[in-house]
Design an enzyme around this catalytic site. Structure first.
Site, PDB file in Angstrom:
ATOM      1  N   LYS A   9       0.794  -1.221  -0.006  1.00 56.56           N
ATOM      2  CA  LYS A   9      -0.034  -0.167  -0.057  1.00 56.56           C
ATOM      3  C   LYS A   9       0.883   1.286   0.159  1.00 56.56           C
ATOM      4  O   LYS A   9       2.105   1.068   0.120  1.00 56.56           O
ATOM      5  CB  LYS A   9      -0.805  -0.058   1.263  1.00 56.56           C
ATOM      6  CG  LYS A   9      -1.830  -0.989   1.078  1.00 56.56           C
ATOM      7  CD  LYS A   9      -2.754  -1.144   2.438  1.00 56.56           C
ATOM      8  CE  LYS A   9      -3.514  -2.615   2.564  1.00 56.56           C
ATOM      9  NZ  LYS A   9      -4.396  -2.344   3.596  1.00 56.56           N
ATOM     10  N   TYR A  49     -12.466  -2.941  -2.587  1.00 54.21           N
ATOM     11  CA  TYR A  49     -12.913  -2.960  -1.362  1.00 54.21           C
ATOM     12  C   TYR A  49     -14.191  -2.820  -1.398  1.00 54.21           C
ATOM     13  O   TYR A  49     -15.012  -2.729  -0.358  1.00 54.21           O
ATOM     14  CB  TYR A  49     -12.313  -1.666  -0.695  1.00 54.21           C
ATOM     15  CG  TYR A  49     -10.901  -1.871  -0.350  1.00 54.21           C
ATOM     16  CD1 TYR A  49     -10.357  -2.971   0.296  1.00 54.21           C
ATOM     17  CD2 TYR A  49      -9.924  -1.093  -0.492  1.00 54.21           C
ATOM     18  CE1 TYR A  49      -9.266  -3.190   0.736  1.00 54.21           C
ATOM     19  CE2 TYR A  49      -8.717  -0.941  -0.120  1.00 54.21           C
ATOM     20  CZ  TYR A  49      -8.350  -1.996   0.433  1.00 54.21           C
ATOM     21  OH  TYR A  49      -6.758  -2.178   0.776  1.00 54.21           O
ATOM     22  N   ASN A 112      -1.727  -0.459   7.303  1.00 55.20           N
ATOM     23  CA  ASN A 112      -1.177  -1.740   7.509  1.00 55.20           C
ATOM     24  C   ASN A 112      -0.265  -2.360   6.233  1.00 55.20           C
ATOM     25  O   ASN A 112      -0.049  -3.405   6.269  1.00 55.20           O
ATOM     26  CB  ASN A 112      -1.912  -2.872   7.889  1.00 55.20           C
ATOM     27  CG  ASN A 112      -3.370  -2.906   7.248  1.00 55.20           C
ATOM     28  OD1 ASN A 112      -3.095  -2.519   5.909  1.00 55.20           O
ATOM     29  ND2 ASN A 112      -4.271  -3.771   7.429  1.00 55.20           N
ATOM     30  N   HIS A 115      -1.822  -5.764   1.247  1.00 55.47           N
ATOM     31  CA  HIS A 115      -3.057  -6.276   1.234  1.00 55.47           C
ATOM     32  C   HIS A 115      -2.645  -7.632   0.758  1.00 55.47           C
ATOM     33  O   HIS A 115      -1.897  -7.815  -0.465  1.00 55.47           O
ATOM     34  CB  HIS A 115      -3.874  -5.524   0.499  1.00 55.47           C
ATOM     35  CG  HIS A 115      -4.975  -6.311  -0.209  1.00 55.47           C
ATOM     36  ND1 HIS A 115      -6.228  -6.461   0.551  1.00 55.47           N
ATOM     37  CD2 HIS A 115      -5.451  -7.179  -1.154  1.00 55.47           C
ATOM     38  CE1 HIS A 115      -6.827  -7.291   0.015  1.00 55.47           C
ATOM     39  NE2 HIS A 115      -6.486  -7.616  -1.002  1.00 55.47           N
ATOM     40  N   GLU A 126      -9.160 -10.184  -7.591  1.00 57.38           N
ATOM     41  CA  GLU A 126      -8.167  -9.236  -7.548  1.00 57.38           C
ATOM     42  C   GLU A 126      -7.249  -9.066  -8.677  1.00 57.38           C
ATOM     43  O   GLU A 126      -6.819  -8.005  -9.106  1.00 57.38           O
ATOM     44  CB  GLU A 126      -7.762  -9.273  -6.114  1.00 57.38           C
ATOM     45  CG  GLU A 126      -8.695  -9.077  -5.029  1.00 57.38           C
ATOM     46  CD  GLU A 126      -8.175  -9.096  -3.506  1.00 57.38           C
ATOM     47  OE1 GLU A 126      -7.285  -9.468  -3.296  1.00 57.38           O
ATOM     48  OE2 GLU A 126      -9.146  -9.006  -2.510  1.00 57.38           O
TER      49      GLU A 126
END
Ligand code: CMP
Length: 143
Positions: A9, A49, A112, A115, A126
């Site tokens: 990310k 998402y 975080n 992903h 995805e």
């Protein structure tokens, strides 16, 4: 042989963690079969998402993932979906074990670092959302 979608990310990219993270998956024995540094459009972010669209943090999530470049990857190997999730650690970095990517490098759930697909169905969806088929390679290890 399984494939999974992993994405470093914007926080992971800006903290110069691409090499560290790629290295962990290489050393584990998985094969990188696709990768690109890219900006995520709002349309793709919302699709990616979609399962969180009713959650209060959805807007924040879309804003964050579109805030700067991400490093999108497809990795291949036996049990790569589950193993990669274990190597990433729990979603909330405070609960992620030391030695995991989130346990070692992150503090906030919203930032975080990485992903990873959570199931074979998510992986297919995805990978298809982020990569064209001709952006992925397939090869036997011969060396
Ligand atoms: P990821 O694995 O990318 O999938 C969904 C993301 O939503 C998750 O990582 C977190 O970054 C984010 N997320 C989950 N719960 C929260 C929360 N309570 N507040 C902000 N972001 C969250």
């Amino acid at each position: 042989m399984e494939r999974t979608f992993l994405m470093i990310k914007p926080d992971g990219v800006q903290r110069n963690l691409i090499g560290e993270i790629v290295s962990r998956f290489e050393k584990k024995g998985f094969s990188l079969v696709g990768a690109k540094l890219m900006n995520v459009s709002e349309v793709v972010a919302r699709q990616h998402y979609a399962e969180h669209s009713e959650r209060p943090f959805f807007g924040e999530l879309v804003d964050f993932i579109t805030s700067g470049p991400v490093f999108a990857m497809v990795w291949e190997g036996d049990q790569v979906i589950t193993t990669a999730r274990q190597m990433m650690g729990k979603t909330n970095p405070v609960e992620a074990a030391p030695g995991t990517i989130r346990g070692d490098f992150a503090v906030f759930t919203g930032k975080n670092i990485i992903h990873g697909s959570d199931s074979p169905e998510s992986a297919v969806r995805e990978i298809g959302l982020f990569f064209q088929p001709n952006e992925l390679v397939s090869y036997e290890r011969t060396l």
